[in-house]
Structures are given as structure tokens and as C-alpha cells.
Motif scaffolding. Structure first.
Motif, PDB file in Angstrom:
ATOM      1  N   UNK A 105       0.844  -1.194   0.000  1.00  0.00           N
ATOM      2  CA  UNK A 105       0.000   0.000   0.000  1.00  0.00           C
ATOM      3  C   UNK A 105       0.876   1.240   0.000  1.00  0.00           C
ATOM      4  N   UNK A 106       0.379   2.286  -0.631  1.00  0.00           N
ATOM      5  CA  UNK A 106       1.137   3.527  -0.650  1.00  0.00           C
ATOM      6  C   UNK A 106       0.753   4.392  -1.825  1.00  0.00           C
ATOM      7  N   UNK A 107       1.325   5.588  -1.880  1.00  0.00           N
ATOM      8  CA  UNK A 107       1.113   6.496  -2.998  1.00  0.00           C
ATOM      9  C   UNK A 107       2.411   6.606  -3.775  1.00  0.00           C
ATOM     10  N   UNK A 108       2.351   6.217  -5.042  1.00  0.00           N
ATOM     11  CA  UNK A 108       3.550   6.189  -5.875  1.00  0.00           C
ATOM     12  C   UNK A 108       3.442   7.284  -6.941  1.00  0.00           C
ATOM     13  N   UNK A 109       4.372   8.217  -6.895  1.00  0.00           N
ATOM     14  CA  UNK A 109       4.363   9.336  -7.842  1.00  0.00           C
ATOM     15  C   UNK A 109       4.893   8.869  -9.188  1.00  0.00           C
ATOM     16  N   UNK A 110       4.327   9.449 -10.257  1.00  0.00           N
ATOM     17  CA  UNK A 110       4.964   9.291 -11.564  1.00  0.00           C
ATOM     18  C   UNK A 110       5.057  10.651 -12.234  1.00  0.00           C
ATOM     19  N   UNK A 111       5.942  10.751 -13.199  1.00  0.00           N
ATOM     20  CA  UNK A 111       6.188  12.044 -13.836  1.00  0.00           C
ATOM     21  C   UNK A 111       6.747  11.822 -15.229  1.00  0.00           C
ATOM     22  N   UNK A 112       6.736  12.901 -16.003  1.00  0.00           N
ATOM     23  CA  UNK A 112       7.328  12.879 -17.340  1.00  0.00           C
ATOM     24  C   UNK A 112       8.855  12.951 -17.204  1.00  0.00           C
ATOM     25  N   UNK A 113       9.545  12.114 -17.939  1.00  0.00           N
ATOM     26  CA  UNK A 113      11.019  12.129 -17.867  1.00  0.00           C
ATOM     27  C   UNK A 113      11.649  12.481 -19.207  1.00  0.00           C
ATOM     28  N   UNK A 114      10.857  13.150 -20.071  1.00  0.00           N
ATOM     29  CA  UNK A 114      11.420  13.675 -21.322  1.00  0.00           C
ATOM     30  C   UNK A 114      11.202  15.185 -21.304  1.00  0.00           C
ATOM     31  N   UNK A 115      12.258  15.925 -21.465  1.00  0.00           N
ATOM     32  CA  UNK A 115      12.159  17.387 -21.432  1.00  0.00           C
ATOM     33  C   UNK A 115      11.270  17.838 -22.596  1.00  0.00           C
ATOM     34  N   UNK A 116      10.010  18.224 -22.264  1.00  0.00           N
ATOM     35  CA  UNK A 116       9.011  18.438 -23.311  1.00  0.00           C
ATOM     36  C   UNK A 116       8.563  19.887 -23.436  1.00  0.00           C
ATOM     37  N   UNK A 117       9.197  20.782 -22.702  1.00  0.00           N
ATOM     38  CA  UNK A 117       8.847  22.190 -22.876  1.00  0.00           C
ATOM     39  C   UNK A 117       8.461  22.853 -21.574  1.00  0.00           C
ATOM     40  N   UNK A 118       7.767  23.975 -21.692  1.00  0.00           N
ATOM     41  CA  UNK A 118       7.542  24.846 -20.531  1.00  0.00           C
ATOM     42  C   UNK A 118       6.668  24.206 -19.442  1.00  0.00           C
ATOM     43  N   UNK A 119       5.769  23.299 -19.823  1.00  0.00           N
ATOM     44  CA  UNK A 119       4.882  22.693 -18.820  1.00  0.00           C
ATOM     45  C   UNK A 119       5.363  21.351 -18.308  1.00  0.00           C
ATOM     46  N   UNK A 120       6.596  21.016 -18.608  1.00  0.00           N
ATOM     47  CA  UNK A 120       7.159  19.698 -18.259  1.00  0.00           C
ATOM     48  C   UNK A 120       6.987  19.362 -16.775  1.00  0.00           C
ATOM     49  N   UNK A 121       7.268  20.344 -15.918  1.00  0.00           N
ATOM     50  CA  UNK A 121       7.217  20.092 -14.473  1.00  0.00           C
ATOM     51  C   UNK A 121       5.790  19.819 -13.980  1.00  0.00           C
ATOM     52  N   UNK A 122       4.787  20.198 -14.781  1.00  0.00           N
ATOM     53  CA  UNK A 122       3.394  19.962 -14.371  1.00  0.00           C
ATOM     54  C   UNK A 122       2.954  18.533 -14.671  1.00  0.00           C
ATOM     55  N   UNK A 123       3.764  17.814 -15.413  1.00  0.00           N
ATOM     56  CA  UNK A 123       3.345  16.471 -15.836  1.00  0.00           C
ATOM     57  C   UNK A 123       3.669  15.445 -14.748  1.00  0.00           C
ATOM     58  N   UNK A 124       2.768  15.414 -13.758  1.00  0.00           N
ATOM     59  CA  UNK A 124       2.929  14.497 -12.635  1.00  0.00           C
ATOM     60  C   UNK A 124       1.591  13.794 -12.378  1.00  0.00           C
ATOM     61  N   UNK A 125       1.679  12.683 -11.705  1.00  0.00           N
ATOM     62  CA  UNK A 125       0.477  11.962 -11.320  1.00  0.00           C
ATOM     63  C   UNK A 125       0.827  11.003 -10.207  1.00  0.00           C
ATOM     64  N   UNK A 126      -0.167  10.251  -9.737  1.00  0.00           N
ATOM     65  CA  UNK A 126       0.128   9.293  -8.681  1.00  0.00           C
ATOM     66  C   UNK A 126      -0.732   8.032  -8.815  1.00  0.00           C
ATOM     67  N   UNK A 127      -0.143   6.950  -8.356  1.00  0.00           N
ATOM     68  CA  UNK A 127      -0.827   5.662  -8.306  1.00  0.00           C
ATOM     69  C   UNK A 127      -1.056   5.369  -6.824  1.00  0.00           C
ATOM     70  N   UNK A 128      -2.329   5.286  -6.458  1.00  0.00           N
ATOM     71  CA  UNK A 128      -2.674   5.091  -5.036  1.00  0.00           C
ATOM     72  C   UNK A 128      -3.072   3.633  -4.830  1.00  0.00           C
ATOM     73  N   UNK A 129      -2.294   2.949  -4.022  1.00  0.00           N
ATOM     74  CA  UNK A 129      -2.538   1.526  -3.759  1.00  0.00           C
ATOM     75  C   UNK A 129      -3.080   1.387  -2.344  1.00  0.00           C
ATOM     76  N   UNK A 130      -4.310   0.837  -2.233  1.00  0.00           N
ATOM     77  CA  UNK A 130      -4.973   0.759  -0.913  1.00  0.00           C
ATOM     78  C   UNK A 130      -5.142  -0.678  -0.464  1.00  0.00           C
TER      79      UNK A 130
END
Ligand code: CU
Length: 130
Positions: A105-130
Motif C-alpha cells: 500500500x502507498x502512494x507512488x508518484x509518476x512524472x514525465x522524464x522527457x524534457x518536453x517544454x515549458x509545462x514539463x514540471x506539471x506532468x505528474x500523477x500518482x498511483x494510489x494503492x490501498x
């Protein structure tokens, strides 16, 4: 004389092994009862395609149960993006799929790992395992 002692020792050994085998089998019967009362949660296979655009993911929050298997696919709809989660060992490029067994169980972050431009840092999400 020596042979008789050896035979006695062997007999004692066999008797001891026999006793311990009986003890084990009765313990097993006791141990099985409680484990049957608590079946494991999860165990399903969850298939998710994450569509990426400039600059967000279509599934920023993915929920699953402990014991589930997650099949996650990245599809680039607009731009060139990756999807990486170091904690889960996932590193996807466009069109790739990763299969992950979610054991903890836990919250696992994921993100974009290809430098894709000005909004690159906004490309995040999470996988929540309960
Ligand atoms: Cu990026």
C-alpha cells in the motif's frame, strides 16, 4: 556390541523424527484455520492507458488495491512525453506498456522524464494503492 548401540541410536532417531512429524502436522491444521478467515484483497488485473498531451496526463490519479496487477500503457496524444515511476520501476515511452504487481500500500508518484517544454514540471500523477 558397537553394532547394537548404533542400531539403538538409529531407532531412537527414527522415533524422534516420527514424533516431530506428528507435532508438525497437528500445528499445520491449527495454522490453516485463521488464514482461511482472512482472504487477501485485490488480485485483479487493471489495464490503464494514460494519454499524454502538452502538458498533462489523462489519468493523473490511478487507484488500485494491494495485490492487483497494473498494466499501464503510455500513449502520446500531443507532444513527446515519458512516464516514469522510480518507486515502481516503471519507465515508459510512447506506446510502451509496463506490468507491475502492487504488493505494498502507498502512494507512488509518476512524472514525465522527457524534457518536453515549458509545462514539463506539471506532468505528474500518482498511483494510489490501498
Ligand atoms: Cu516532459
Amino acid at each position: 556390541m558397537k553394532l547394537t548401540i548404533a542400531k539403538l541410536c538409529l531407532f531412537a532417531l527414527i522415533a524422534l523424527l516420527g514424533l516431530s512429524a506428528c507435532g508438525k502436522s497437528s500445528n499445520n491444521t491449527n495454522n490453516n484455520a485463521p488464514s482461511n478467515q482472512t482472504p487477501a484483497a485485490g488480485g485483479a488485473t487493471k489495464e490503464i492507458t494514460v494519454n499524454a498531451v502538452d502538458w498533462s496526463y489523462s489519468e493523473p490519479e490511478i487507484k488500485a488495491n494491494v495485490g492487483d496487477t497494473l498494466k499501464i500503457t503510455l500513449h502520446n496524444e500531443k507532444g513527446v512525453h515519458g512516464l516514469q515511476s522510480e518507486d515502481l520501476g516503471v519507465d515508459l515511452k510512447d506506446g510502451e506498456t509496463a506490468t507491475v504487481k502492487l504488493d505494498k500500500a502507498g502512494t507512488y508518484e509518476f512524472h514525465c522524464n522527457i524534457q518536453c517544454g515549458q509545462g514539463h514540471d506539471n506532468m505528474v500523477g500518482q498511483i494510489i494503492v490501498q
